[in-house]
Design a protein around this motif. Structure first.
Motif, mmCIF file in Angstrom:
data_model
loop_
_atom_site.group_PDB
_atom_site.id
_atom_site.type_symbol
_atom_site.label_atom_id
_atom_site.label_comp_id
_atom_site.label_asym_id
_atom_site.label_seq_id
_atom_site.Cartn_x
_atom_site.Cartn_y
_atom_site.Cartn_z
ATOM 1 N N THR A 13 0.999 -1.392 -0.041
ATOM 2 C CA THR A 13 -0.044 0.101 0.085
ATOM 3 C C THR A 13 0.850 1.190 -0.069
ATOM 4 O O THR A 13 2.047 1.098 0.293
ATOM 5 C CB THR A 13 -0.875 -0.026 1.212
ATOM 6 N N GLN A 14 0.307 2.428 -0.125
ATOM 7 C CA GLN A 14 0.878 3.559 -0.035
ATOM 8 C C GLN A 14 1.728 3.820 1.362
ATOM 9 O O GLN A 14 2.701 4.208 1.480
ATOM 10 C CB GLN A 14 0.143 4.605 -0.221
ATOM 11 N N ASP A 15 1.311 3.230 2.287
ATOM 12 C CA ASP A 15 1.989 3.234 3.673
ATOM 13 C C ASP A 15 3.229 2.314 3.622
ATOM 14 O O ASP A 15 4.090 2.707 4.479
ATOM 15 C CB ASP A 15 0.758 2.542 4.764
ATOM 16 N N ASP A 16 3.357 1.546 2.627
ATOM 17 C CA ASP A 16 4.510 0.805 2.610
ATOM 18 C C ASP A 16 5.600 1.335 1.734
ATOM 19 O O ASP A 16 6.852 0.789 1.668
ATOM 20 C CB ASP A 16 4.389 -0.595 1.972
ATOM 21 N N ARG A 17 5.391 2.635 1.281
ATOM 22 C CA ARG A 17 6.395 3.254 0.171
ATOM 23 C C ARG A 17 7.728 3.469 1.011
ATOM 24 O O ARG A 17 8.566 3.168 0.077
ATOM 25 C CB ARG A 17 5.687 4.472 -0.160
ATOM 26 N N ALA A 18 7.762 4.239 2.095
ATOM 27 C CA ALA A 18 9.013 4.437 2.695
ATOM 28 C C ALA A 18 9.822 3.147 2.881
ATOM 29 O O ALA A 18 11.169 3.025 2.607
ATOM 30 C CB ALA A 18 8.827 5.445 3.857
ATOM 31 N N LEU A 20 9.790 0.359 1.241
ATOM 32 C CA LEU A 20 10.136 -0.277 -0.220
ATOM 33 C C LEU A 20 11.257 0.733 -0.966
ATOM 34 O O LEU A 20 12.163 0.205 -1.420
ATOM 35 C CB LEU A 20 9.068 -0.088 -1.332
ATOM 36 N N LEU A 21 11.098 2.017 -0.603
ATOM 37 C CA LEU A 21 12.220 2.752 -1.183
ATOM 38 C C LEU A 21 13.520 2.663 -0.378
ATOM 39 O O LEU A 21 14.461 2.652 -1.023
ATOM 40 C CB LEU A 21 11.571 4.432 -1.205
ATOM 41 N N SER A 22 13.452 2.351 0.929
ATOM 42 C CA SER A 22 14.710 2.196 1.825
ATOM 43 C C SER A 22 15.209 0.972 1.063
ATOM 44 O O SER A 22 16.283 0.722 1.111
ATOM 45 C CB SER A 22 14.308 2.233 3.309
ATOM 46 N N LEU A 23 14.365 -0.127 1.045
ATOM 47 C CA LEU A 23 14.807 -1.325 0.576
ATOM 48 C C LEU A 23 15.363 -1.302 -0.690
ATOM 49 O O LEU A 23 16.463 -1.875 -0.934
ATOM 50 C CB LEU A 23 13.785 -2.304 0.683
ATOM 51 N N ARG A 24 15.005 -0.658 -1.711
ATOM 52 C CA ARG A 24 15.412 -0.343 -3.027
ATOM 53 C C ARG A 24 16.874 0.240 -2.880
ATOM 54 O O ARG A 24 17.787 -0.237 -3.706
ATOM 55 C CB ARG A 24 14.528 0.478 -4.101
ATOM 56 N N LYS A 25 17.099 1.286 -2.101
ATOM 57 C CA LYS A 25 18.188 1.845 -2.090
ATOM 58 C C LYS A 25 19.325 0.998 -1.490
ATOM 59 O O LYS A 25 20.387 0.731 -2.001
ATOM 60 C CB LYS A 25 18.198 3.178 -1.154
ATOM 61 N N LEU A 26 18.878 0.334 -0.583
ATOM 62 C CA LEU A 26 19.971 -0.774 0.294
ATOM 63 C C LEU A 26 20.286 -1.966 -0.635
ATOM 64 O O LEU A 26 21.436 -2.164 -0.553
ATOM 65 C CB LEU A 26 18.993 -1.155 1.391
ATOM 66 N N THR A 27 19.279 -2.228 -1.530
ATOM 67 C CA THR A 27 19.921 -3.383 -2.452
ATOM 68 C C THR A 27 20.359 -3.036 -3.717
ATOM 69 O O THR A 27 21.104 -4.103 -4.366
ATOM 70 C CB THR A 27 18.669 -4.311 -2.420
ATOM 71 N N HIS A 56 4.532 -6.411 -3.763
ATOM 72 C CA HIS A 56 3.804 -7.160 -3.095
ATOM 73 C C HIS A 56 5.275 -7.221 -1.758
ATOM 74 O O HIS A 56 6.191 -7.114 -2.146
ATOM 75 C CB HIS A 56 3.355 -8.628 -3.216
ATOM 76 N N LEU A 57 4.425 -7.471 -0.492
ATOM 77 C CA LEU A 57 5.730 -7.485 0.483
ATOM 78 C C LEU A 57 5.595 -9.045 1.007
ATOM 79 O O LEU A 57 4.712 -9.733 0.696
ATOM 80 C CB LEU A 57 5.160 -6.507 1.754
ATOM 81 N N ILE A 58 6.762 -9.366 1.158
ATOM 82 C CA ILE A 58 6.828 -10.678 1.874
ATOM 83 C C ILE A 58 7.189 -10.770 3.364
ATOM 84 O O ILE A 58 7.933 -10.073 3.847
ATOM 85 C CB ILE A 58 8.225 -11.380 1.308
ATOM 86 N N ILE A 59 5.915 -11.586 3.919
ATOM 87 C CA ILE A 59 5.891 -11.496 5.509
ATOM 88 C C ILE A 59 6.341 -13.157 5.718
ATOM 89 O O ILE A 59 5.772 -13.986 5.275
ATOM 90 C CB ILE A 59 4.583 -10.965 5.868
ATOM 91 N N PHE A 60 7.288 -13.166 6.720
ATOM 92 C CA PHE A 60 7.624 -14.306 7.261
ATOM 93 C C PHE A 60 7.598 -14.349 8.648
ATOM 94 O O PHE A 60 8.261 -13.657 9.470
ATOM 95 C CB PHE A 60 9.216 -14.782 6.716
ATOM 96 N N ASN A 61 6.688 -15.252 9.042
ATOM 97 C CA ASN A 61 6.484 -15.422 10.508
ATOM 98 C C ASN A 61 6.002 -13.968 11.254
ATOM 99 O O ASN A 61 6.694 -13.466 12.152
ATOM 100 C CB ASN A 61 7.693 -15.898 11.371
ATOM 101 N N SER A 62 5.126 -13.336 10.465
ATOM 102 C CA SER A 62 4.814 -12.015 11.001
ATOM 103 C C SER A 62 5.671 -10.710 10.865
ATOM 104 O O SER A 62 5.390 -9.664 11.175
ATOM 105 C CB SER A 62 4.305 -11.934 12.362
ATOM 106 N N GLU A 63 6.761 -10.871 10.181
ATOM 107 C CA GLU A 63 7.862 -10.036 10.068
ATOM 108 C C GLU A 63 8.088 -9.717 8.201
ATOM 109 O O GLU A 63 8.239 -10.610 7.679
ATOM 110 C CB GLU A 63 9.197 -10.327 10.580
ATOM 111 N N THR A 64 8.058 -8.367 8.108
ATOM 112 C CA THR A 64 8.243 -7.940 6.821
ATOM 113 C C THR A 64 9.877 -8.205 6.402
ATOM 114 O O THR A 64 10.633 -7.317 7.005
ATOM 115 C CB THR A 64 7.919 -6.511 6.210
ATOM 116 N N ILE A 65 10.089 -9.002 5.431
ATOM 117 C CA ILE A 65 11.492 -9.432 5.036
ATOM 118 C C ILE A 65 11.775 -8.991 3.674
ATOM 119 O O ILE A 65 13.073 -9.104 3.338
ATOM 120 C CB ILE A 65 11.656 -10.894 5.283
ATOM 121 N N GLY A 66 10.835 -8.565 2.888
ATOM 122 C CA GLY A 66 11.319 -8.159 1.478
ATOM 123 C C GLY A 66 10.210 -7.898 0.525
ATOM 124 O O GLY A 66 9.192 -7.643 0.912
ATOM 125 N N THR A 67 10.508 -7.876 -0.687
ATOM 126 C CA THR A 67 9.222 -7.411 -1.838
ATOM 127 C C THR A 67 9.655 -8.479 -3.042
ATOM 128 O O THR A 67 10.562 -8.909 -2.923
ATOM 129 C CB THR A 67 9.600 -6.067 -2.152
#
Length: 67
Positions: A13-18, A20-27, A56-67
């Motif tokens: 969602t738009q709430d996940d934007r920050a 996803l942007l951080s993850l993009r830069k990190l990777t 999409h977000l990847i959730i593993f055992n209730s923790e967001t771990i990627g996209t």
């Protein structure tokens, strides 16, 4: 006893934007710069927006771990 592993794939969602942007830069930042691409924050955001509705977000055992 085996532990249960739970994966979920949920639409971003738009709430996940920050996140996803951080993850993009990190990777991606190192790889992009190694190829001679030095993107501004606005350019990273523009690339993030490309097909954002498919993100999409990847959730593993209730923790967001990627996209």
């Amino acid at each position: 006893m085996r532990s249960l592993m739970s994966f979920e794939f949920i639409p971003a969602t738009q709430d996940d934007r920050a996140y996803l942007l951080s993850l993009r830069k990190l990777t991606m930042l190192e790889h992009l710069e190694n190829s001679g691409q030095f993107l501004s924050d606005a350019e990273h955001e523009s690339r993030l927006d490309d097909a954002y509705a498919c993100s999409h977000l990847i959730i593993f055992n209730s923790e967001t771990i990627g996209t």
